[in-house]
Design an enzyme around this catalytic site. Structure first.
Site, PDB file in Angstrom:
ATOM      1  CD  GLU A  68      44.715  36.906  37.428  1.00  0.00           C
ATOM      2  OE1 GLU A  68      43.519  36.828  37.787  1.00  0.00           O
ATOM      3  OE2 GLU A  68      45.120  37.781  36.633  1.00  0.00           O
ATOM      4  CG  HIS A 137      50.084  46.746  38.549  1.00  0.00           C
ATOM      5  ND1 HIS A 137      48.897  47.233  39.014  1.00  0.00           N
ATOM      6  CD2 HIS A 137      49.772  46.016  37.446  1.00  0.00           C
ATOM      7  CE1 HIS A 137      47.912  46.834  38.224  1.00  0.00           C
ATOM      8  NE2 HIS A 137      48.412  46.091  37.265  1.00  0.00           N
TER       9      HIS A 137
HETATM   10  C1  LIG Z   1      43.864  40.414  38.397  1.00  0.00           C
HETATM   11  C2  LIG Z   1      44.549  41.050  37.248  1.00  0.00           C
HETATM   12  N1  LIG Z   1      44.974  40.284  36.239  1.00  0.00           N
HETATM   13  C3  LIG Z   1      45.604  40.826  35.193  1.00  0.00           C
HETATM   14  C4  LIG Z   1      45.837  42.175  35.139  1.00  0.00           C
HETATM   15  C5  LIG Z   1      46.607  42.788  33.976  1.00  0.00           C
HETATM   16  N2  LIG Z   1      45.665  43.503  33.130  1.00  0.00           N
HETATM   17  C6  LIG Z   1      45.387  44.793  33.318  1.00  0.00           C
HETATM   18  S1  LIG Z   1      44.158  45.327  32.337  1.00  0.00           S
HETATM   19  C7  LIG Z   1      44.009  43.811  31.614  1.00  0.00           C
HETATM   20  C8  LIG Z   1      42.992  43.589  30.554  1.00  0.00           C
HETATM   21  C9  LIG Z   1      41.630  43.850  31.108  1.00  0.00           C
HETATM   22  O1  LIG Z   1      40.704  43.638  30.121  1.00  0.00           O
HETATM   23  P1  LIG Z   1      39.238  44.207  30.240  1.00  0.00           P
HETATM   24  O2  LIG Z   1      38.655  43.810  31.553  1.00  0.00           O
HETATM   25  O3  LIG Z   1      38.506  43.808  29.028  1.00  0.00           O
HETATM   26  O4  LIG Z   1      39.424  45.791  30.292  1.00  0.00           O
HETATM   27  P2  LIG Z   1      39.987  46.731  29.140  1.00  0.00           P
HETATM   28  O5  LIG Z   1      41.448  46.846  29.376  1.00  0.00           O
HETATM   29  O6  LIG Z   1      39.654  46.135  27.839  1.00  0.00           O
HETATM   30  O7  LIG Z   1      39.293  48.027  29.374  1.00  0.00           O
HETATM   31  C10 LIG Z   1      44.900  42.912  32.150  1.00  0.00           C
HETATM   32  C11 LIG Z   1      45.046  41.504  31.756  1.00  0.00           C
HETATM   33  C12 LIG Z   1      45.390  42.945  36.229  1.00  0.00           C
HETATM   34  N3  LIG Z   1      45.608  44.262  36.295  1.00  0.00           N
HETATM   35  N4  LIG Z   1      44.735  42.362  37.253  1.00  0.00           N
END
Ligand SMILES: Cc1ncc(C[n+]2csc(CCOP(=O)(O)OP(=O)(O)O)c2C)c(N)n1
Ligand SMILES: Cc1ncc(C[n+]2csc(CCOP(=O)(O)OP(=O)(O)O)c2C)c(N)n1
Ligand SMILES: [Mg+2]
Ligand SMILES: [Mg+2]
Lengths: 336, 339, 339, 336
Positions: A68, A137
Site C-alpha cells: 500500500e 476491516h
Molecule cells: C495490508 C493489507 N492489504 C490487503 C489486504 C487484503 N487481503 C487480505 S488477504 C490478501 C491476500 C494475501 O495473500 P497472501 O499473503 O499470499 O496470503 P494467502 O491469502 O494466500 O494465504 C489480501 C490482498 C489486507 N488484509 N491487508
C-alpha cells in the site's frame, strides 16, 4: 450536477456508477490509469472495477502487489509526471499503511514546492462497518484526511454522486480522497449516463424541514432520511443535509439550515470523538448561526470502541435509525 | 529430536525425528484442520457465520509441520488464513467455532471472528487482518524472549503476498541485525488473492530473499509434512541456540477460493485438480502407513473421531450464549484497580 | 556515449565516454557543490539560514557522476542530503540560496527550504524530508515515462539508511515486476544519522539486495567519478532500452555531521581523516590532469570561477524579497479558472 | 500529582524531566526498554535520551534501523509478550509510516481478543512547528490518535507533567501516546525528584479566571498564559485550562469552567479543522454547559496549510499570543 445534453437517466447501483465514471475517464483520457490490489481479473474486492481490465488491459488497470505504501507512492509519482491515477485501497483501513505518501507527499508537495507542481491523484477507500469483517476491516477514517490541508475529501452517499464526484475528482488538479461506504455498493439509484460532475465542496439538502437540521455523511444520510420520515408522524420536520464533501466543508449550506431550524444533529459512523461531527458542530458554534441555536448541538457518532465481529454488537456501536429518531425528538422538543 | 540410530537415508526426517504417537497426533491435527474448515464452510452456507473467512484446506502440512517442535511457551503469529495454525498450536475447536458464531465462549468472546482468533495460553498471538501485520509483532515477541531469557522461539506465519509488504522487509532486517529467535514461515500458495507471485513478486523463490537479510533461506515442498518439519525444526533449533532467524518457504496451495467472495477467475480448474492430487493429508497418511506407524483402520478411526470432535465443537458453539449488547464497548481498555 | 576507438583498458571509462568539455563541466559542478555547501554552512553560522541542513561534502562524485548521461527530460528524486543532486541536475545556485534564505525567489518561494528543494524544469522532482519517501515517487515517474512513451529515465537517489525502510522494498519490487525505467542509486556513506550500516542493515553490501528483486546490483567506489559514471550509465542505458531497473551502490562518506545538531560521537576523527584523503574532487581533478584534459591552471581558474558564482548566488539571495506573510496559505491548492 | 515522600524539587528542563522519568523506569523495572532511531550514542534527535545508553547499554536503549512501521510493530509485539517498550519517533511526522501498527494493532488487539491481552507500550512523538524544519517535520497529528479508541493520548505542557505523564504511561496497561512539543524541550520548570505520576485523563486549571475559559494544549498553554496576563490589563480574567490529555478528555474540568465563565476559546497548534479544539467545542456544545454559553465558541488553530519553511510564514500559520489576546477580547466583550 453539471451534465451534458442527450443524457439518459437509469437506475444503476453505486458500484456500477463508480465503474461507469472510471470507464468514461479511461476512454476519454489516455493518462487515466487504475491501480490497486486485485482490481484486474478479480474485479476488485468489492467488484467495483469489475471487467474494466478486459476493456482496457492490464497496462491501464494495474494489479499492484500487496504494497500500500509503495503503491500509493507510485500513484503520487505518476500523478506528478503526467498520469492521472485512480488508486484503490482494498479497504480504507489499509490507508494506515500509506499515510506517509498521502499526507507528507501528495497533500504537501505542491505547497512545499511553492506551487511549482500539482498532484492530480484520486484515491478510493471502501470504508465502514456492517459486513462482519471486524475491527481491522471496518473503520471510518475519513476525519484523519479531513484534518490535512492539501487534500480534498468526499463521501458520496448516492450512486449519482458517486459517479459525479469521481469525475469531478479526476478533473481536479489536486489530490482527492473518496470514501465509499461498503454498504452502499449495492444500493441503486437514478444516474445520468455520460459525463457529468458533482461539485466538490458542496453539500446537498436531501430533504427540507424547519424543526431540526440533521447533517449526515455517507450511509448515515439514508438512515437520517428514514428517521426523518418517521419523525414526520410526530409532526417533526427534519431537514436532512448530505455533507458530501468533508474537506472543504460547505459552511453556507449548513449554516443557512441551522439559522432556519435552530437545532443541529450531526450523524456519522466514524468514532464520535474527533469525527466529522465534531468539526460541523464546532464550525456552527463559532459562526453567527450560534445565536440561532435553541438547543445544544447533538452528535451521534460511532462508539468509542473498535468495531466488533458479532453482528448484534456491530450494529450497536454505530448509530441506527431509532437512535436518530430519538435524538431528533429530544432536540425538537418544544419546537413543533 | 532426531533419533540418530534410525538415520537411514531412506527414512524421512519426520519418521526419524518423532515418536509414533507424535506423528499420529500430527496426522490427527491435519484432519482436524480440514474437517474444521469444512464444518466452517458448511456453517457459512447455512448462514450461521457472519462476515467472511479464508480457508487453508490443502495447506495443512505447513501449519502442523511448522509447529511440531514448538512448546506452549513458544509463540506463533498467524494470518487471515489462520485456522490451521491455531489448531496446530493446540487450540480448542469448540472455542474456535464459538468465535466464528460470534459467541461469548469464543476465543475472542465474539469480538474478533475468524480473522482475529488467538489462543494466548497456547502461545498463538493471533491471526491478523492486516497482511504482514503479524511479522513485526513476531519479531517483538522474539525480542521479549531474548531480553527476558525465556528460551522461547517465535514462528511467524505469512503468505506469499505478504512478502511484498514493507513490514516484511523491515521486520526481517531487524530480526537479523538483532539475531532474534524467530522463524519466518512463508506459506507460498502461489497467489495473494488473485495475484500470482509471478505478477507480484520480483524473485523466483521467496526463500531467496533471505539473502537480503543474511539469514538462511530454504524452499520446501509445503505439502510434504516431513520436508516442512525438517526445515522448520532446524530453523527453530538454530533460533533456540541463539543463532538468529531463518526464512522457510513452504510451497503449497489453497484448494478453496481466497475468501467467500472469490469467483476463481485467475486460475484454472486443472491447476486446482493437480494440486489436489498432492493432498498433504493423504501424503502424510501414506507416509505413516508405509513406515508402519499406523494402519488403514486407525486412519479411518482418526477420521471418525475428528468428525465427532468437529460436530461436538459446532454443537458447543451453537449452544453457547451470545455476548450481551451492553458489553459491546467492554475491553477497549484494561480495567485497573481503583487508585 | 563510449568512444570505441579509445577503449584502452588503462583509460578510465569516463575519459573514454565523455568529451573533454563534458568532463570539465562535471569537475566544475563538483566544485560548485562543495563551495555551495561551504557557503551554506557559512551562512548558517551567520544566522542567515533557519532550520537545519544536511551537507553532502565528500559525496560530490556520486551526485555528478550519476547524472552524467541524463537529459533535462530525465527525472531524479533526491533526499534530505540533496544539494549535490540538485546542482548536478543543472539547478541555478541563486535560486537555491534564495530558498535557503526563505526568499520568494527561491525554488520553492521560501516555503520548502533545504529539505524540499526541487527544480522541476530540469527534471529534479525534489529533495524529500522523509527517508525513502522519494523512492516510490521515482517509480511512479518511471511508470509515467513508460506509459506515456517519453523515453525518460528516472534516477532515484537515497541513502544507506533508507534501504531499511519498507518503501524501499515495495518500490524496488514493483519497479522490477513492471520493468520500469528507473535506476536506484544508493549513496552509502556508512551511516544513517549515527547508526552504521553494520548496526542497521543485515547485509554486507546493499547492492546485494538487488537480487531480492531480480535486478542487477553493483557496488562501486562512490568517490571515483569514473566508476560511478560507468555503473550508472550502463544502468541508465539498460533502463532506456526497456530492460528495467538496476540498483547501484555508491560507497562514499560525508565529511560533515549528519546535520547541524550532530556531535559526531559515533565515528572517529581518524575515520573522517581517512575518507578526506579519498576526496572525490581531488581525484577527479587528478584524473583529468593525468589524461591531459585539463591542467593545473585551468583547475585553479574553475575554482575561482566557482567561488565567484557562489558569491553572486548568495548576493542574489540576500537581495531577494521575502514572501509576503499574507501569502502564507497560498499554493495549498491549485487555482482553477472559474467554472 | 501523586508523589513519594522525601522528594526534592529542582528546576530542570522538559528534556531532562523526560529523561529522568525514563531513567527511573529503566532502573526500577527490567522489562522497560527504549527503542528508536539514534537514541543511543547520538542521544536522540532532540537529545532526550541523552546518555542513557551509557548507563543501561545498547540492549536496553536500542537504536533501531530507519524502519518506523517495523520498529513500532516490534514494540507492540514486545509489549504483548512481557516487555515495556518506550518507542521514540524521531519526529511525530514519521508516525504516518506506523499508523498500521499503532491503530490496527496496538489500539485494537485487546478488544479484538475479547480482553485476553493488554498492550503496555508507550510511544513518544516530538511534534509541532517552530524549528524551521518545514512541512514534513513540523506537523501536529495528535488529533488522529485522539480519534482512535484503545489509545490514550497525552500532551504534557510542563517539565513536571512530562515526567509525571511518562511514568503514568508506563504504569498504564494500555498503549499511551505522548506528544511532546519540540519548542518545549528546552523549557525549564520545577520538577520533583523521584517517582511520581501525573494522572492520565485529567486537565489542569493553570490560571483561574471568571470571564473567559481558554482551553489550550502543549505549547499553546504557555501562549495562553502569556495572553491571560496581558488580558488582565484590560480587566479580563481568563481561566486557562491545560488539557494535558486529549484521549480520554477531561469533560468535568472543562465544563465546570465554562459554566462559570460562559465563554470558551480553544487554542491549539494543529490544523484548525478537525483538531482537538473541534472536539472540545463540540463536547461543550452538546453538554448542559451549552445553556451557560454567552457567546459563540471560538477556536484558534493552525492555518489550513502545511507548515512553511520561511520563519515569518511559519509563525503566521500557528496561533500567537496577540491572536489569543484578540480572540479573548472579542469573546469577553460585554462580560467584564
Ligand atoms: C495490508 C493489507 N492489504 C490487503 C489486504 C487484503 N487481503 C487480505 S488477504 C490478501 C491476500 C494475501 O495473500 P497472501 O499473503 O499470499 O496470503 P494467502 O491469502 O494466500 O494465504 C489480501 C490482498 C489486507 N488484509 N491487508
Ligand atoms: C521516515 C524518516 N525517518 C527518520 C528520519 C530522520 N532522518 C533524517 S535523515 C536520517 C538518516 C538517513 O540516513 P541515510 O538514508 O543513510 O542518508 P544520509 O543522511 O546518510 O545521507 C534520518 C534518520 C526521516 N527524515 N524520515
Ligand atoms: Mg498466498
Ligand atoms: Mg547514510
Amino acid at each position: 450536477m453539471n451534465a451534458q445534453a442527450g443524457i439518459e437517466v437509469r437506475e444503476i447501483s453505486y458500484t456500477q456508477a463508480i465503474r461507469e465514471a472510471m470507464d468514461i475517464a479511461l476512454s476519454e483520457d489516455e493518462r487515466v490509469i487504475l491501480m490497486g490490489e486485485d482490481i484486474g481479473v478479480y474485479g476488485g474486492a468489492f467488484q467495483v472495477t469489475g471487467d474494466l481490465v478486459d476493456k482496457y488491459g492490464t497496462d491501464r488497470v494495474m494489479d499492484t502487489p500487496i504494497s500500500e505504501l509503495g503503491g500509493a507512492g507510485v500513484a503520487v509519482g505518476a500523478a506528478l509526471t503526467g498520469l492521472r491515477p485512480i488508486f484503490e485501497f482494498q479497504f480504507s483501513d489499509f490507508a494506515t499503511l500509506a499515510m506517509e505518501q498521502i499526507v507528507n507527499q501528495a497533500a504537501k508537495v505542491r505547497y512545499m514546492l511553492g506551487g511549482a507542481v500539482s498532484v492530480p491523484v484520486v484515491m478510493r477507500f471502501p470504508a465502514g462497518s456492517g459486513t462482519g469483517a471486524a475491527a481491522q476491516h471496518s473503520q471510518s477514517l475519513e476525519a484523519w484526511l479531513g484534518h490535512v490541508p492539501g487534500l480534498k475529501v468526499v463521501q458520496p452517499a448516492t450512486p449519482e454522486d458517486a459517479k459525479g464526484l469521481l469525475l469531478a475528482a479526476l478533473d481536479d488538479p489536486d489530490p482527492v480522497m473518496i470514501f465509499e461506504h461498503k454498504l452502499l455498493y449495492k444500493m441503486k439509484g437514478q444516474v445520468p449516463s455520460g459525463r457529468y460532475t458533482t461539485p466538490i465542496g458542496k453539500a446537498m439538502v436531501r430533504r427540507e424541514g424547519s424543526h431540526v437540521t440533521i447533517v449526515a455523511t455517507a450511509i448515515m444520510v439514508h438512515k437520517a432520511l428514514e428517521a426523518a420520515k418517521a419523525l414526520e408522524d410526530d409532526g417533526i420536520k427534519a431537514e436532512v443535509i448530505d455533507l458530501r464533501t468533508i474537506r472543504p466543508l460547505d459552511r453556507d449550506t449548513v449554516l443557512e439550515s441551522v439559522r432556519k431550524t435552530g437545532r443541529l444533529l450531526c450523524v456519522y459512523e466514524a468514532v464520535k470523538t474527533l469525527g466529522i461531527g465534531a468539526e460541523v458542530s464546532a464550525m456552527v458554534a463559532e459562526s453567527d448561526a450560534f445565536d440561532f441555536l435553541d438547543a445544544p448541538i447533538v452528535r451521534l457518532g460511532g462508539a468509542e470502541s473498535p468495531i466488533p465481529y458479532n453482528p448484534e454488537l456491530e450494529k450497536a456501536v454505530v448509530p441506527q435509525v431509532p437512535d436518530i429518531i430519538e435524538a431528533a425528538r429530544g432536540l425538537a422538543k418544544g419546537r413543533t | 529430536m532426531p533419533d540418530s540410530t534410525a538415520s537411514d537415508r531412506n527414512v524421512p526426517y519426520a519418521i526419524r525425528a518423532y515418536a509414533p504417537d507424535q506423528l499420529i497426533d500430527a496426522l490427527r491435527k491435519m484432519y482436524l484442520i480440514r474437517r474444521f474448515e469444512e464444518g466452517a464452510e458448511d456453517s457459512y452456507t447455512r448462514g450461521l457465520i457472519h462476515g467472511t473467512m479464508h480457508l487453508s484446506i490443502g495447506q495443512e502440512a505447513s501449519a502442523v509441520g511448522a509447529c511440531m517442535s514448538l512448546t506452549d511457551d513458544d509463540k506463533i503469529t498467524s494470518t487471515h488464513r489462520g485456522h490451521g495454525h491455531c489448531v496446530a498450536k493446540g487450540a480448542d475447536l469448540g472455542k474456535m467455532f464459538a468465535e466464528f458464531f460470534g459467541k461469548e465462549t469464543g476465543y475472542c468472546r465474539g469480538r474478533g471472528g475468524s480473522m482475529h482468533i488467538a489462543d494466548v495460553e497456547k502461545g498463538n498471538l493471533g491471526a491478523n487482518g492486516i497482511v504482514a501485520g503479524g511479522i513485526p509483532i513476531a519479531v517483538g515477541a522474539a525480542l521479549s524472549a531474548k531480553r527476558l531469557g525465556t528460551g522461547a522461539v517465535t514462528v511467524c506465519f505469512f503468505g506469499d503476498g505478504a512478502n511484498n509488504e514493507g513490514a516484511f522487509h523491515e521486520a526481517l532486517n531487524m530480526a537479523s541485525v538483532w539475531k532474534l529467535p524467530v522463524v519466518f514461515v512463508c506459506e507460498n500458495n502461489r497467489y495473494g488473492m488473485s495475484t500470482s507471485t509471478e505478477r507480484s513478486t520480483a524473485v523466483k523463490s521467496i526463500a531467496d530473499r533471505a539473502a537480503a537479510y543474511s539469514m538462511p533461506g530454504e524452499r520446501v515442498d509445503g505439502n510434504d509434512f516431513s520436508a516442512v518439519t525438517e526445515a522448520v525444526d532446524a530453523a527453530v533449533a538454530r533460533a533456540r541456540n541463539g543463532d538468529g532467524p531463518s526464512l522457510i518457504e513452504n510451497v503449497t496451495y489453497r484448494w478453496r477460493g481466497h475468501s467467500k467472495s472469490d469467483r476463481n477467475r485467475y486460475r484454472t480448474k486443472e491447476e486446482i485438480a493437480q494440486w489436489q492430487e498432492r493432498d498433504p493429508i493423504a501424503r502424510m497418511a501414506a507416509m505413516l502407513t508405509e513406515h508402519g506407524i499406523i494402519d488403514d483402520a486407525s486412519v479411518a478411526a482418526i477420521e471418525k473421531n475428528v468428525e465427532q470432535a468437529v460436530e461436538a465443537a459446532i454443537t458447543f458453539a451453537k449452544d453457547s450464549p451470545a455476548p450481551r449488547v451492553e458489553d459491546a464497548t467492554r475491553d477497549v481498555y484494561t480495567p485497573r484497580a481503583a487508585a
